[in-house]
Design an enzyme around this catalytic site. Structure first.
Site, PDB file in Angstrom:
ATOM      1  N   ARG A 155       3.952  -0.729  15.441  1.00 18.27           N
ATOM      2  CA  ARG A 155       2.593  -0.015  16.505  1.00 18.27           C
ATOM      3  C   ARG A 155       2.567   0.767  17.612  1.00 18.27           C
ATOM      4  O   ARG A 155       1.776   1.053  18.138  1.00 18.27           O
ATOM      5  CB  ARG A 155       1.094  -0.928  16.687  1.00 18.27           C
ATOM      6  CG  ARG A 155       1.834  -2.397  17.567  1.00 18.27           C
ATOM      7  CD  ARG A 155       1.032  -3.130  17.532  1.00 18.27           C
ATOM      8  NE  ARG A 155       0.842  -5.010  18.123  1.00 18.27           N
ATOM      9  CZ  ARG A 155       1.870  -5.771  17.148  1.00 18.27           C
ATOM     10  NH1 ARG A 155       1.933  -5.437  16.194  1.00 18.27           N
ATOM     11  NH2 ARG A 155       2.171  -6.997  17.987  1.00 18.27           N
ATOM     12  N   GLU A 163      -4.248  -6.017  17.511  1.00 18.79           N
ATOM     13  CA  GLU A 163      -2.577  -6.751  16.678  1.00 18.79           C
ATOM     14  C   GLU A 163      -1.487  -7.139  17.922  1.00 18.79           C
ATOM     15  O   GLU A 163      -1.262  -8.475  17.754  1.00 18.79           O
ATOM     16  CB  GLU A 163      -2.572  -5.496  16.102  1.00 18.79           C
ATOM     17  CG  GLU A 163      -1.567  -6.622  14.921  1.00 18.79           C
ATOM     18  CD  GLU A 163      -0.235  -5.367  13.306  1.00 18.79           C
ATOM     19  OE1 GLU A 163      -1.665  -5.322  12.547  1.00 18.79           O
ATOM     20  OE2 GLU A 163      -0.141  -4.842  13.486  1.00 18.79           O
ATOM     21  N   GLU A 200       0.668  -1.271   0.163  1.00 17.53           N
ATOM     22  CA  GLU A 200      -0.338   0.069   0.139  1.00 17.53           C
ATOM     23  C   GLU A 200       1.139   1.177   0.091  1.00 17.53           C
ATOM     24  O   GLU A 200       0.589   2.321  -0.585  1.00 17.53           O
ATOM     25  CB  GLU A 200      -1.162   0.462   0.914  1.00 17.53           C
ATOM     26  CG  GLU A 200      -2.017  -0.850   1.064  1.00 17.53           C
ATOM     27  CD  GLU A 200      -1.933  -1.993   2.446  1.00 17.53           C
ATOM     28  OE1 GLU A 200      -0.242  -2.672   2.462  1.00 17.53           O
ATOM     29  OE2 GLU A 200      -2.294  -2.927   2.635  1.00 17.53           O
ATOM     30  N   HIS A 248     -25.110   9.337  20.944  1.00 16.57           N
ATOM     31  CA  HIS A 248     -26.091  10.087  20.376  1.00 16.57           C
ATOM     32  C   HIS A 248     -26.437   7.966  19.356  1.00 16.57           C
ATOM     33  O   HIS A 248     -27.408   8.323  18.642  1.00 16.57           O
ATOM     34  CB  HIS A 248     -26.857  11.319  19.355  1.00 16.57           C
ATOM     35  CG  HIS A 248     -26.324  12.161  20.535  1.00 16.57           C
ATOM     36  ND1 HIS A 248     -27.876  12.335  21.500  1.00 16.57           N
ATOM     37  CD2 HIS A 248     -25.543  12.735  21.106  1.00 16.57           C
ATOM     38  CE1 HIS A 248     -27.775  13.431  22.371  1.00 16.57           C
ATOM     39  NE2 HIS A 248     -26.198  13.979  22.697  1.00 16.57           N
TER      40      HIS A 248
HETATM   41  O1  F6P Z   1      -0.490  -4.922   9.487  1.00 16.04           O
HETATM   42  C1  F6P Z   1       0.634  -5.542   9.697  1.00 16.04           C
HETATM   43  C2  F6P Z   1       1.896  -4.366   9.767  1.00 16.04           C
HETATM   44  O2  F6P Z   1       3.134  -4.803   9.914  1.00 16.04           O
HETATM   45  C3  F6P Z   1       1.843  -3.206  10.874  1.00 16.04           C
HETATM   46  O3  F6P Z   1       2.202  -4.401  12.205  1.00 16.04           O
HETATM   47  C4  F6P Z   1       2.496  -2.304  10.693  1.00 16.04           C
HETATM   48  O4  F6P Z   1       2.799  -0.829  11.159  1.00 16.04           O
HETATM   49  C5  F6P Z   1       2.083  -2.040   9.516  1.00 16.04           C
HETATM   50  O5  F6P Z   1       1.934  -3.765   8.460  1.00 16.04           O
HETATM   51  C6  F6P Z   1       3.260  -0.931   8.257  1.00 16.04           C
HETATM   52  O6  F6P Z   1       4.302  -1.940   7.865  1.00 16.04           O
HETATM   53  P1  F6P Z   1       5.462  -1.027   7.204  1.00 16.04           P
HETATM   54  O7  F6P Z   1       5.893   0.683   8.198  1.00 16.04           O
HETATM   55  O8  F6P Z   1       6.661  -1.831   7.338  1.00 16.04           O
HETATM   56  O9  F6P Z   1       5.047  -0.296   5.857  1.00 16.04           O
END
Ligand code: F6P
Length: 549
Positions: free
Chosen positions: A269, A354, A214, A385
Site C-alpha cells: 500500500r 490495512e 487474482e 446528495h
Molecule cells: O491485499 C493484501 C495484499 O497483500 C496487499 O497488501 C497488497 O497490496 C496486495 O495484497 C497485492 O499483493 P501483490 O502485489 O503481492 O500481488
C-alpha cells in the site's frame, strides 16, 4: 521506545480529564470568542494548507495531544523508520517507501547497500522505458505505437496506480488510454479486453509477490487472449512486469529486460512510488513522475524537521486520535471536492485500514484503546446528495476531511466557484449547525403558519458542532498529489505510533488467501466438500450444481 499501555500514558489521562470539559464546547462559541482561530489552527507545507480550526479543540488540547505523541516516542519511531531500522517486526523488514522519493544525490545505507543507488537504477529503467512507449519508438507486434496500457494487479499494486492516473488525468499523454484490472471476477478483465486491440496494448503485470491468485489468474487469461491473436515471440513486446519476485516473472514468460524490480522494504500500500507507479510514469511522463516523487519527498522533509506544533501529518494524526479515542468516533469521511480524486477515498481505505486495523500492539499485547476508524467517502458535491444527510443530522459524530484545489485544470466557466462554495459551505454548516431560533425566524419570514413551524422545527434543526479539516492546494498537479499522499501515509504512521501497533503487516488479509484456496479445490470437485460448517457446505454444494450445468 514505549512499551506500556496507551491508556496509562500521563498525557492520555490528562486528555481524559480535559475531554470531560472539552466535550461540552460549541465550535460556534470558540469561533466567536477568537476571530483569529483560522490563523491559530492552520498550517502550510509542501504546497498544502491544512485548516484544522473547525475542530472541537483549543491550544491546551493540542498541547496535550502533542505531549501524548512525544510520550509514545513518535520522534524516535519516526527516526527509526527513516533510517531503515526493521520496524516491521512481524515480517522482519525495514519500511523505506520514503527512500523511493529521495533525490539521486542522497544516500541511505541499509544492510551495507545504498538503497538510493538501487532506487535510481530502477528509475532510470522506468525513464528509458516510458520515453520509448510515449515517443512511439516502442511498437506493438504490428509496428504501431502502443495506445492502451492495461495494469493487472490488486490492492497496493492497483489502487495507487489507478488513483494517481485518474488524479493526473489532464497530464496523461493523448495517445494513451489507461485501464486497470484488479478483480478476479472475470467481468473486470472481460470488459477491458472488449475495448483494446492486442497489437497496440501493453499489459503490466504488477504484483509484489507475483503469487497473488487474482493477479496471476488475470495475467494468465490476458496472456491466453493475446496468444489467440499472436504468437509467443510477440509476447515480450506486450507484457512487462513489476515485482520483487524476478524469478516468477521470468517463469511467466516476461523478458528479464522488461522486469521492473522493487524491494521487500516497500509495503504494497506504500508502493506507488516504486516501479508499481510505472503506469503513472507512462501516462504523465518521467519528468512529471519525478515531480510527483519530489512532492512526496517535500512532505517527508517537513514531517522529519518541522516542530510537532506545525507538522501537518502530526496534527492530522493527533486530531484523529482525539476523535477516535476520546469522542469515540468510529469513522472518518474523506470528501475530495475534485472529480479527479474520485479514487482517493478507496486508496485511503487500504492505506489506513490495512495499516492500522490492528487489535494487538507491536509486542503482541491487546491494545487498550480503539485503533483505526472506518475510512470512507466520495467526491463532493456528489456525496452531499447521498450520505451528507447522515453527517449533518445522524446520531454519530463523524469527522470529515475536505480536500480541494483552488484552481481547476479545465476552462469551463463558473463550475469551480460553485464547487468551492459548496465545499466551504458544508464545513461551515457542519460547524455552525442551525439553531431552533434560526429555523424559526427563517420560517416566520416565509410566513409559515405557527402550528407547521412547531411540527417541522425538530426536523429542520441541525445540531452542528461536527468537526472537519480542510486541505487546500493551489492546483492538483504531480507535486501536490505526491505531497497529499505522503501526508496521509505519515498521518497513518503517527497514529500507529501512538496506538503502539505495527502499521506495516497485514496478517488478516493473508488469511483470506489461504481460505479461498481450499474452497477453490472443493468447487472444482477435486476434494471433499462436506468439511465445513453447514452454511459453508450448503453454499458450496449449491454453487457446484450451478458450475456443473
Ligand atoms: O491485499 C493484501 C495484499 O497483500 C496487499 O497488501 C497488497 O497490496 C496486495 O495484497 C497485492 O499483493 P501483490 O502485489 O503481492 O500481488
Amino acid at each position: 521506545m514505549s512499551h506500556s499501555n496507551l491508556t496509562d500514558a500521563p498525557a492520555f489521562q490528562a486528555l481524559s480529564t480535559h475531554f470531560a470539559e472539552a466535550k461540552e464546547w460549541q465550535m460556534r462559541s470558540l469561533f466567536s470568542r477568537s476571530p483569529d482561530r483560522f490563523s491559530r489552527f492552520s498550517t502550510e507545507a509542501a504546497g498544502l494548507l491544512l485548516d484544522y480550526s473547525k475542530n472541537r479543540l483549543d491550544e491546551k488540547t493540542m498541547s496535550l495531544l502533542l505531549q501524548l505523541a512525544r510520550e509514545r516516542s513518535l520522534e524516535q519511531k519516526r527516526a527509526a523508520m527513516f533510517s531503515g531500522e526493521k520496524i516491521n517486526t512481524t515480517e522482519d523488514r525495514a519500511v523505506l517507501h520514503t527512500a523511493l522519493r529521495l533525490p539521486r544525490t542522497a544516500s541511505l545505507v541499509v544492510d551495507g547497500q545504498d538503497v538510493v543507488r538501487e532506487v535510481h537504477e530502477v528509475l532510470d529503467h522506468v525513464r528509458a522505458f516510458s520515453e520509448r512507449i510515449r515517443s512511439g519508438q516502442w511498437t506493438g507486434c504490428n509496428g504501431q505505437p502502443i495506445t492502451d496500457i492495461v495494469n493487472i494487479g490488486i490492492g497496493g499494486s492497483d489502487l495507487g496506480p489507478e488513483m494517481t492516473c485518474r488524479a493526473l488525468r489532464p497530464f496523461v499523454h493523448p495517445r494513451l488510454s489507461l485501464h486497470f484490472v484488479s478483480n478476479v471476477d472475470g467481468h473486470d478483465l472481460d470488459a477491458v479486453l472488449a475495448k483494446v486491440r492486442p497489437e497496440t496494448t501493453l499489459f503490466i503485470i504488477a504484483s509484489k509477490t507475483f503469487t497473488t491468485r487474482e493477479t496471476m489468474l488475470n495475467a494468465q487469461s490476458a496472456r491466453s487472449w493475446f496468444l489467440r491473436h499472436h504468437g509467443e515471440s510477440d509476447l515480450p513486446r506486450h507484457f512487462v512486469a513489476v515485482s520483487t519476485n524476478t524469478e516468477a516473472g521470468r517463469a511467466f514468460g516476461i523478458d528479464p529486460e522488461n522486469m521492473f524490480p522493487f524491494w521487500d522494504w516497500v509495503g504494497g500500500r506504500y508502493s506507488v512510488w516504486s516501479a508499481i507507479g510505472l503506469p503513472l510514469a507512462l501516462a504523465i511522463g518521467f519528468e512529471a513522475f519525478s515531480e510527483f516523487l519530489a512532492g512526496g519527498h517535500a512532505m517527508d522533509v517537513h514531517f522529519q524537521t518541522a516542530p510537532l506544533e506545525q507538522n501537518l501529518p502530526v496534527i492530522l494524526g493527533m486530531v484523529g486520535v482525539w476523535y477516535r479515542n476520546f469522542f469515540g468516533s468510529g469513522s472518518i469521511s474523506i470528501a475530495p471536492y475534485h472529480q479527479d480524486l474520485s479514487q482517493f477515498p478507496a486508496y485511503l481505505q487500504q492505506l489506513e485500514m490495512e495499516s492500522n486495523g490492528k487489535r494487538v500492539t507491536s509486542e503482541g499485547a491487546p491494545v487498550t484503546a480503539a485503533t483505526c476508524p472506518i475510512v470512507w467517502g466520495d467526491v463532493g458535491t456528489n456525496g452531499q446528495h447521498a450520505y451528507f444527510q447522515l453527517l449533518h443530522q445522524g446520531t454519530d459524530l463523524m469527522p470529515v476531511d475536505f480536500i480541494a484545489a483552488l484552481k481547476p485544470a479545465h476552462g469551463l466557466e463558473g463550475h469551480h466557484m460553485v464547487l468551492l462554495a459548496n465545499c466551504f459551505a458544508q464545513s461551515e454548516a457542519f460547524m455552525r449547525g442551525k439553531t431552533e431560533e434560526e429555523v424559526r425566524s427563517e420560517m416566520q419570514a416565509q410566513q409559515v403558519p405557527e402550528d407547521k413551524i412547531r411540527s417541522l422545527l425538530p426536523h429542520r434543526v441541525f445540531p452542528g458542532n461536527r468537526p472537519s479539516n480542510t486541505i487546500l492546494m493551489d492546483k492538483l498537479a504531480p507535486a501536490t498529489l505526491g505531497a497529499l499522499i505522503a501526508l496521509y501515509e505519515h498521518k497513518v504512521f503517527v497514529q500507529g505510533a501512538v496506538w503502539g501497533i505495527n502499521c506495516f503487516d497485514q496478517w488478516g488479509v493473508e488469511l483470506g488467501k489461504v481460505l479461498a484456496k481450499n474452497i477453490e479445490s472443493e468447487l472444482a470437485g477435486e476434494v471433499r466438500t462436506d468439511t465445513h460448517d453447514a452454511s459453508t457446505n450448503g453454499l458450496i454444494a449449491r454453487a457446484r450444481i450451478a458450475l456443473s450445468e
